[in-house]
Design an enzyme around this catalytic site. Structure first.
Site, short mmCIF file in Angstrom:
data_model
loop_
_atom_site.label_atom_id
_atom_site.label_comp_id
_atom_site.label_asym_id
_atom_site.label_seq_id
_atom_site.Cartn_x
_atom_site.Cartn_y
_atom_site.Cartn_z
CG ASP A 170 -4.60 -4.34 4.13
OD1 ASP A 170 -5.72 -4.85 4.21
OD2 ASP A 170 -3.70 -4.78 3.38
CD1 TRP A 200 -2.20 -2.06 0.41
CD2 TRP A 200 -3.40 -0.73 1.74
NE1 TRP A 200 -3.44 -2.62 0.57
CE2 TRP A 200 -4.20 -1.84 1.37
CE3 TRP A 200 -3.94 0.24 2.59
CZ2 TRP A 200 -5.52 -1.99 1.82
CZ3 TRP A 200 -5.25 0.08 3.03
CH2 TRP A 200 -6.03 -1.01 2.65
CE LYS A 226 -7.32 -6.92 5.97
NZ LYS A 226 -6.22 -7.54 5.25
C1 LIG Z 1 -2.67 -7.79 5.22
S1 LIG Z 1 -1.25 -7.21 6.02
C2 LIG Z 1 -1.06 -5.61 5.37
C3 LIG Z 1 -0.55 -5.58 3.96
C4 LIG Z 1 -0.16 -4.20 3.51
N1 LIG Z 1 -1.31 -3.35 3.33
C5 LIG Z 1 0.61 -4.26 2.23
O1 LIG Z 1 0.13 -3.78 1.22
O2 LIG Z 1 1.74 -4.75 2.24
C6 LIG Z 1 -1.83 -6.88 7.61
C7 LIG Z 1 -0.82 -6.27 8.52
O3 LIG Z 1 -1.46 -5.83 9.72
C8 LIG Z 1 -0.47 -5.87 10.72
N2 LIG Z 1 -1.08 -5.75 12.05
C9 LIG Z 1 -1.95 -6.60 12.64
N3 LIG Z 1 -2.23 -6.19 13.88
C10 LIG Z 1 -1.52 -5.04 14.09
C11 LIG Z 1 -1.37 -4.18 15.20
N4 LIG Z 1 -1.99 -4.40 16.34
N5 LIG Z 1 -0.56 -3.11 15.06
C12 LIG Z 1 0.10 -2.89 13.90
N6 LIG Z 1 0.01 -3.69 12.82
C13 LIG Z 1 -0.80 -4.76 12.91
C14 LIG Z 1 0.20 -7.22 10.49
O4 LIG Z 1 1.46 -7.27 11.10
C15 LIG Z 1 0.26 -7.28 8.97
O5 LIG Z 1 1.51 -6.88 8.48
#
Ligand SMILES: C[S@@+](CC[C@H](N)C(=O)[O-])C[C@H]1O[C@@H](n2cnc3c(N)ncnc32)[C@H](O)[C@@H]1O
Length: 240
Positions: free
Chosen positions: A153, A87, A193
């Site tokens: 996301d 992103w 999301k």
């Molecule tokens: C689907 S991935 C995101 C992909 C990203 N949008 C991309 O284009 O590369 C979801 C991300 O949310 C992060 N995430 C989940 N819980 C989180 C939190 N409490 N704080 C920060 N990041 C978090 C995960 O580590 C993961 O990398």
């Protein structure tokens, strides 16, 4: 440094339709074989590789932006759950973060994630758990002012239990929404999301109080068998 994609074509056309069949191997679970087969046959995975994106998720934000046009030149963007960085890569191009489009305003990006990220030119990236106490204060401090776009996301890793996954992702959404209420400039945009399930209605209600328009959209790049979709709230009303 990795090639920076141009962020233009989002149609997915022009892929060769040759299906790869993965043989099951000793020691590999059936679910892993299925995952591998899906990855190898996914046109968005192939495009991401060819176009230099860090993941197929990049096409979701490209398609969301094609429809709602929030990644404009000069936009100040916060990307929550940014790793591995697809992103951010899209936002760098669309919001002219590197100043490549002369005469256009230059944007900024602050990305945060639980995981460490490889650097991306033009992006300020931090490893922060957004659900920790005071994480929002830390991010606000790093931002040092208002934002035009807050996009999330964020997704916790799947527990395999539908309702638990839904509750977790909606908690992340809600935390992102309250953060957006604090930092968005009037007229700003919030994108997050969500997963289908019981708590979506509450989020919609909350967002409708603070934004002039709230829409839900499942971009073509979002897998049809996934219950994920995206809420796009535009026209932040500002202080209430
Ligand atoms: C689907 S991935 C995101 C992909 C990203 N949008 C991309 O284009 O590369 C979801 C991300 O949310 C992060 N995430 C989940 N819980 C989180 C939190 N409490 N704080 C920060 N990041 C978090 C995960 O580590 C993961 O990398």
């Amino acid at each position: 440094m990795a090639k920076i994609p141009d962020g233009k074509n989002t149609s997915g056309r022009g892929q060769r339709d040759l299906k790869v069949k993965v043989k099951s191997a000793r020691g590999r679970k059936l679910s892993s074989t299925r995952w591998l087969q899906r990855q190898l046959n996914d046109p968005y995975v192939k495009r991401a590789r060819a176009e230099g994106y860090r993941g197929r998720a990049a096409y979701k934000i490209l398609e969301l932006d094609d429809k709602y046009r929030f990644l404009v030149p000069g936009a100040r963007i916060v990307d929550l759950g940014a790793a591995p960085g697809g992103w951010c890569q899209v936002a760098v191009k669309r919001s002219n973060v590197l100043g490549e489009r002369s005469g256009k305003a230059v944007g900024t990006i602050l990305g945060i994630d639980l995981q460490e990220m490889e650097p991306i030119a033009g992006c300020e990236l931090h490893q922060i758990d957004f659900m920790e106490d005071d994480a929002d204060l830390r991010v606000k401090e790093l931002l040092g002012g208002k934002a035009d776009v807050v996009m999330s996301d964020m997704a916790a890793s799947s527990s395999g239990h539908k309702q638990t996954d839904h509750n977790r992702i909606m908690a992340l959404c809600e935390a992102a929404a309250y953060f957006a209420f604090d930092v968005l400039e009037e007229g700003g945009t919030f994108v997050a999301k969500t997963l289908a399930g019981g708590a979506e209605g509450d989020l919609q209600k909350l967002l409708k109080q603070r934004f002039t328009k709230v829409a839900n959209y499942k971009p073509p790049a979002s897998r049809a068998d996934s219950s994920e979709k995206f809420v796009v709230a535009t026209g932040f009303r500002g202080e209430v």
